[in-house]
Scaffold this active site. Sequence first.
Site, PDB file in Angstrom:
ATOM      1  CG  HIS A   9      -2.190  -0.699   1.040  1.00 16.37           C
ATOM      2  ND1 HIS A   9      -3.412  -0.104   1.173  1.00 16.37           N
ATOM      3  CD2 HIS A   9      -2.437  -1.985   0.693  1.00 16.37           C
ATOM      4  CE1 HIS A   9      -4.364  -0.991   0.914  1.00 16.37           C
ATOM      5  NE2 HIS A   9      -3.798  -2.141   0.627  1.00 16.37           N
ATOM      6  CG  ASP A  57      -4.120   3.177   2.293  1.00 15.08           C
ATOM      7  OD1 ASP A  57      -3.195   2.593   1.717  1.00 15.08           O
ATOM      8  OD2 ASP A  57      -5.303   2.731   2.310  1.00 15.08           O
TER       9      ASP A  57
END
Length: 449
Positions: free
Chosen positions: A17, A113
Site C-alpha cells: 500500500h 491511504d
Amino acid sequence: MTFKLHIGVLAFPFGTHAAPLLALVRRMAASAPHALFSFFNSATSNATLFNATAHDNIRVRDVWDGAPRGKPFTGSHFEAIGLFLEASPGNFETAIREAERETGLEIRCLITDAFLWFSSDMAEKRGVPWVPFWTAASCSLSSHVYTDQIVRAIESTETAKQEKALSFIPGLEMATTADLPPEIFLGNNASPLAITINKMVEHLPRSTAVVLNSFEEIDPIITKDLKSKFPNFLNVGPSILASAAPAAAIADETGCLSWLGSQNRPKSVVYISFGTVITPPENELAALCEGLETCRFPFLWSIKDHAMKSLPNGFVDRTNSFGKMVAWAPQQQILAHESVGVFISHCGWNSISESIASCVPLICRPFFGDQKLNSRMVQDSWGIGVRVEGGVFTKSGTIQCLRELMTTEKGAKMRENVSLLRKKAVAAVDSQGSSSKNVDKLLEIIGAR
Ligand code: U2F
C-alpha cells in the site's frame, strides 16, 4: 528553503500500500517544490521504502505500529493490521503534532491511504481537505461504493449463498457476487480490516478528491460512473509507469536477471509470485509443482522460505535444470525481461499493473480482498489472462492454463491485448495524458499550484 505549504501523508503500512502512495508523493513533490510533504508510516515500512536518495521536500516520519513495545512481534499479518488499527489515529496524531512543532508549519491537507477513514475526521477538525488514495483498481473501489445495493441484491435472492450477477453496477456486468471482496459483507465476526473498509465507504463522500493508482482508459465505464459520484475522482497511475525518477539499476543479488539472460528463447519463462502476504495451501503448491514438472517450461518462482518446506519431496532437485526459486525477486525487472512469457499471480493490483507495464499475460489464482474481482477483470474485461479452473490450483487446471497461454492462438491474443492496454497506460502518464492531468488537478485542488 522556506516552505509555503505543509501536507500530511498517512500511509497504511501493510501489503503493498505505502509504495504507490509514496510514488505519487514523489511526483507531487517534484512539481511543487515549495510544499513540504511529511510521510507518516510505520518504521518497518518506512525502512523498506526509503533509501539514501535525498528528498528536499519529503520528510520521513515514523508512527507507532501498535505492536507491544520492547519485544519482536511474531503474530500474523492480519493480527499486525488489527494492532495498527487499534493504535490509530492516536499514533498518527502524535506524530503529526511533532512534525508541526518541528517545522513550525501547520498541516494544510491530509492525503491518506483510503483505508485510514478516520483521517477524514482529523481533516475536518483541522478544516483542511481530505484526499483518500485507493491503492488498487477502480473495479474494487466501485464494488465497495455499491456495498448497499449489493447487500440488498443478495438479501433478495432465495439463498444468501446464491451467486448473483452484478448487472446493476456499471462496468461490472460480467462479474458476480462470488468475485467480490469479502469485506463488503459484514458478518458477526467482522475482521478489523472489514470494519475499516466499511467505515471507509461511509466516509468517502466527505473527501475533497478520491485518488487511484490506476488509469481512466482501463475501465472507462467505471470511471464515468465514479466521476458522477465524487466531486473529484482522479486516476493518477499506474505508478510503475509514472515514476518521476528513472528506476535505479539493481544489483541482481539473487541472480534472477542473469538466469533469465541465459534462457535461449524470448517469452519462454513462467514467472510465479503471490505477492507480499499470501502463500497458497500445501495441496495447491503440490498441484502447481506437478503442473510445472509436466509442462517443463522454464520457471522462476519467488517463494517465501516457509513455503519451500511444503513443496513435494524432490521437486527442487528434479526441476533444477529448468527452474529457479528465490525468496524475493526483483519483480519489476523480471517482468520487463524479454525471456518472461507469463505471470502466475495472486492478482494484487501492483502485480497486475507491473504485468501490464511489461506486456506479460497472467494466470490468476486470487486469494483475498480485491484479488478475485481483479482476476475477473483480467479474464473477462481486459482479456489479458485466465483464472485457474475452479479458482484453485489443480494439476490439470495448471497444465491447461500454462499450455493455453504459452502455446495457443488464444494466448497470443491475450499478449496482444496486454500490449494494447500498456499503450493506453503509457499514454495516460504522458505529460498530456489523463493521469498526468489528474495529478495537476490534484495539486491545484490542494493549493500546491
Ligand atoms: C496487497 O498486495 P500484495 O502486496 O500482496 O501484492 P501486489 O499488490 O501484487 O504487490 C506486490 C509487490 O511486491 C513486489 C511486486 C509488487 O510491487 O513487484 N514483489 C517483488 O518485488 N518481489 C517479489 O519477490 C514479490 C513481490 C493486497 F494483497 C492486494 O490484494 C492489493 O491489490 C494490493 C494493493 O492494494 O495490496
